[in-house]
Design a protein around this motif. Structure first.
Motif, mmCIF file in Angstrom:
data_model
loop_
_atom_site.group_PDB
_atom_site.id
_atom_site.type_symbol
_atom_site.label_atom_id
_atom_site.label_comp_id
_atom_site.label_asym_id
_atom_site.label_seq_id
_atom_site.Cartn_x
_atom_site.Cartn_y
_atom_site.Cartn_z
ATOM 1 N N GLY A 19 0.801 -1.220 0.000
ATOM 2 C CA GLY A 19 0.000 0.000 0.000
ATOM 3 C C GLY A 19 0.832 1.267 0.000
ATOM 4 N N ILE A 20 2.000 1.210 -0.638
ATOM 5 C CA ILE A 20 2.876 2.375 -0.735
ATOM 6 C C ILE A 20 3.220 2.594 -2.204
ATOM 7 C CG2 ILE A 20 3.832 2.096 1.584
ATOM 8 C CD1 ILE A 20 6.312 0.812 0.322
ATOM 9 N N SER A 21 3.789 3.744 -2.499
ATOM 10 C CA SER A 21 4.204 4.024 -3.884
ATOM 11 C C SER A 21 5.498 3.278 -4.194
ATOM 12 C CB SER A 21 4.423 5.527 -4.069
ATOM 13 O OG SER A 21 5.551 5.950 -3.309
ATOM 14 N N ALA A 22 5.770 3.123 -5.487
ATOM 15 C CA ALA A 22 7.026 2.491 -5.906
ATOM 16 C C ALA A 22 8.211 3.322 -5.408
ATOM 17 C CB ALA A 22 7.069 2.337 -7.419
ATOM 18 N N HIS A 23 8.060 4.638 -5.435
ATOM 19 C CA HIS A 23 9.117 5.523 -4.928
ATOM 20 C C HIS A 23 9.353 5.279 -3.431
ATOM 21 C CE1 HIS A 23 11.646 9.050 -4.493
ATOM 22 N NE2 HIS A 23 10.890 9.418 -3.480
ATOM 23 N N GLY A 24 8.265 5.149 -2.688
ATOM 24 C CA GLY A 24 8.386 4.874 -1.251
ATOM 25 C C GLY A 24 9.080 3.545 -0.991
ATOM 26 N N LEU A 25 8.778 2.553 -1.812
ATOM 27 C CA LEU A 25 9.439 1.257 -1.669
ATOM 28 C C LEU A 25 10.930 1.378 -1.939
ATOM 29 C CD1 LEU A 25 9.439 -1.796 -1.245
ATOM 30 C CD2 LEU A 25 8.917 -2.029 -3.683
ATOM 31 N N ARG A 26 11.275 2.105 -3.003
ATOM 32 C CA ARG A 26 12.699 2.273 -3.324
ATOM 33 C C ARG A 26 13.438 2.989 -2.198
ATOM 34 N NH1 ARG A 26 10.392 2.819 -8.417
ATOM 35 N NH2 ARG A 26 10.303 5.092 -8.282
ATOM 36 N N LYS A 27 12.789 3.949 -1.551
ATOM 37 C CA LYS A 27 13.411 4.632 -0.410
ATOM 38 C C LYS A 27 13.653 3.654 0.733
ATOM 39 C CE LYS A 27 12.257 8.737 0.884
ATOM 40 N NZ LYS A 27 11.543 9.944 1.293
ATOM 41 N N ARG A 28 12.702 2.761 0.964
ATOM 42 C CA ARG A 28 12.867 1.759 2.033
ATOM 43 C C ARG A 28 13.981 0.779 1.696
ATOM 44 N NH1 ARG A 28 7.857 3.723 2.145
ATOM 45 N NH2 ARG A 28 6.686 3.758 4.097
ATOM 46 N N LEU A 29 14.050 0.376 0.432
ATOM 47 C CA LEU A 29 15.126 -0.528 0.022
ATOM 48 C C LEU A 29 16.484 0.155 0.148
ATOM 49 C CD1 LEU A 29 13.498 -2.231 -3.089
ATOM 50 C CD2 LEU A 29 13.926 -3.265 -0.844
ATOM 51 N N ALA A 30 16.538 1.444 -0.170
ATOM 52 C CA ALA A 30 17.785 2.199 -0.018
ATOM 53 C C ALA A 30 18.198 2.233 1.456
ATOM 54 C CB ALA A 30 17.631 3.613 -0.560
ATOM 55 N N ARG A 31 17.236 2.353 2.342
ATOM 56 C CA ARG A 31 17.535 2.356 3.788
ATOM 57 C C ARG A 31 18.073 0.997 4.222
ATOM 58 N NH1 ARG A 31 19.730 4.224 8.061
ATOM 59 N NH2 ARG A 31 18.587 3.873 9.966
ATOM 60 N N VAL A 32 17.499 -0.081 3.702
ATOM 61 C CA VAL A 32 18.005 -1.422 4.010
ATOM 62 C C VAL A 32 19.447 -1.548 3.535
ATOM 63 C CG1 VAL A 32 17.776 -3.882 3.463
ATOM 64 C CG2 VAL A 32 15.748 -2.538 4.024
ATOM 65 N N GLU A 33 19.726 -1.058 2.323
ATOM 66 C CA GLU A 33 21.092 -1.100 1.797
ATOM 67 C C GLU A 33 22.042 -0.323 2.696
ATOM 68 O OE1 GLU A 33 20.524 -1.495 -2.982
ATOM 69 O OE2 GLU A 33 20.447 0.516 -2.111
ATOM 70 N N GLU A 34 21.579 0.825 3.162
ATOM 71 C CA GLU A 34 22.400 1.651 4.054
ATOM 72 C C GLU A 34 22.710 0.902 5.349
ATOM 73 O OE1 GLU A 34 21.568 5.602 6.667
ATOM 74 O OE2 GLU A 34 20.920 5.684 4.566
ATOM 75 N N LEU A 35 21.701 0.264 5.913
ATOM 76 C CA LEU A 35 21.895 -0.474 7.159
ATOM 77 C C LEU A 35 22.811 -1.680 6.974
ATOM 78 C CD1 LEU A 35 18.245 -0.354 8.518
ATOM 79 C CD2 LEU A 35 20.232 0.838 9.476
ATOM 80 N N LEU A 36 22.684 -2.338 5.829
ATOM 81 C CA LEU A 36 23.502 -3.517 5.552
ATOM 82 C C LEU A 36 24.895 -3.162 5.052
ATOM 83 C CD1 LEU A 36 20.937 -5.804 3.689
ATOM 84 C CD2 LEU A 36 21.761 -6.047 6.038
ATOM 85 N N GLY A 37 25.030 -1.961 4.495
ATOM 86 C CA GLY A 37 26.290 -1.581 3.883
ATOM 87 C C GLY A 37 26.550 -2.338 2.596
ATOM 88 N N ARG A 38 25.471 -2.744 1.922
ATOM 89 C CA ARG A 38 25.581 -3.514 0.681
ATOM 90 C C ARG A 38 24.490 -3.069 -0.276
ATOM 91 N NH1 ARG A 38 26.430 -9.722 2.102
ATOM 92 N NH2 ARG A 38 27.256 -9.714 -0.003
ATOM 93 N N ALA A 39 24.793 -3.137 -1.574
ATOM 94 C CA ALA A 39 23.816 -2.796 -2.601
ATOM 95 C C ALA A 39 23.014 -4.033 -2.965
ATOM 96 C CB ALA A 39 24.518 -2.235 -3.827
#
Length: 63
Positions: A19-39
């Motif tokens: 129930g979120i926008s594709a842009h919102g999902l990409r922002k969340r995935l970017a945050r996961v990448e930041e936390l993991l330190g991996r792309a």
């Protein structure tokens, strides 16, 4: 992340289910990448590691 894996890493169905926008999902995935330190999209290694970490965390064979 479980929803992302369940939809074979496809943005549109994941965003729709959550129930979120594709842009919102990409922002969340970017945050996961930041936390993991991996792309995540750069290669299968990070996705593979994350998939197995979720399996261990949930104690389930399915993510």
């Amino acid at each position: 992340m479980r929803t992302w894996f369940r939809h074979d890493l496809r943005t549109a169905p994941v965003a729709a289910e959550l129930g979120i926008s594709a842009h919102g999902l990409r922002k969340r995935l970017a945050r996961v990448e930041e936390l993991l330190g991996r792309a995540l999209p750069a290669g299968p290694s990070a996705r593979y590691d994350l998939h197995h970490a979720l399996r261990v965390h949930t104690g389930s064979a399915s993510v």
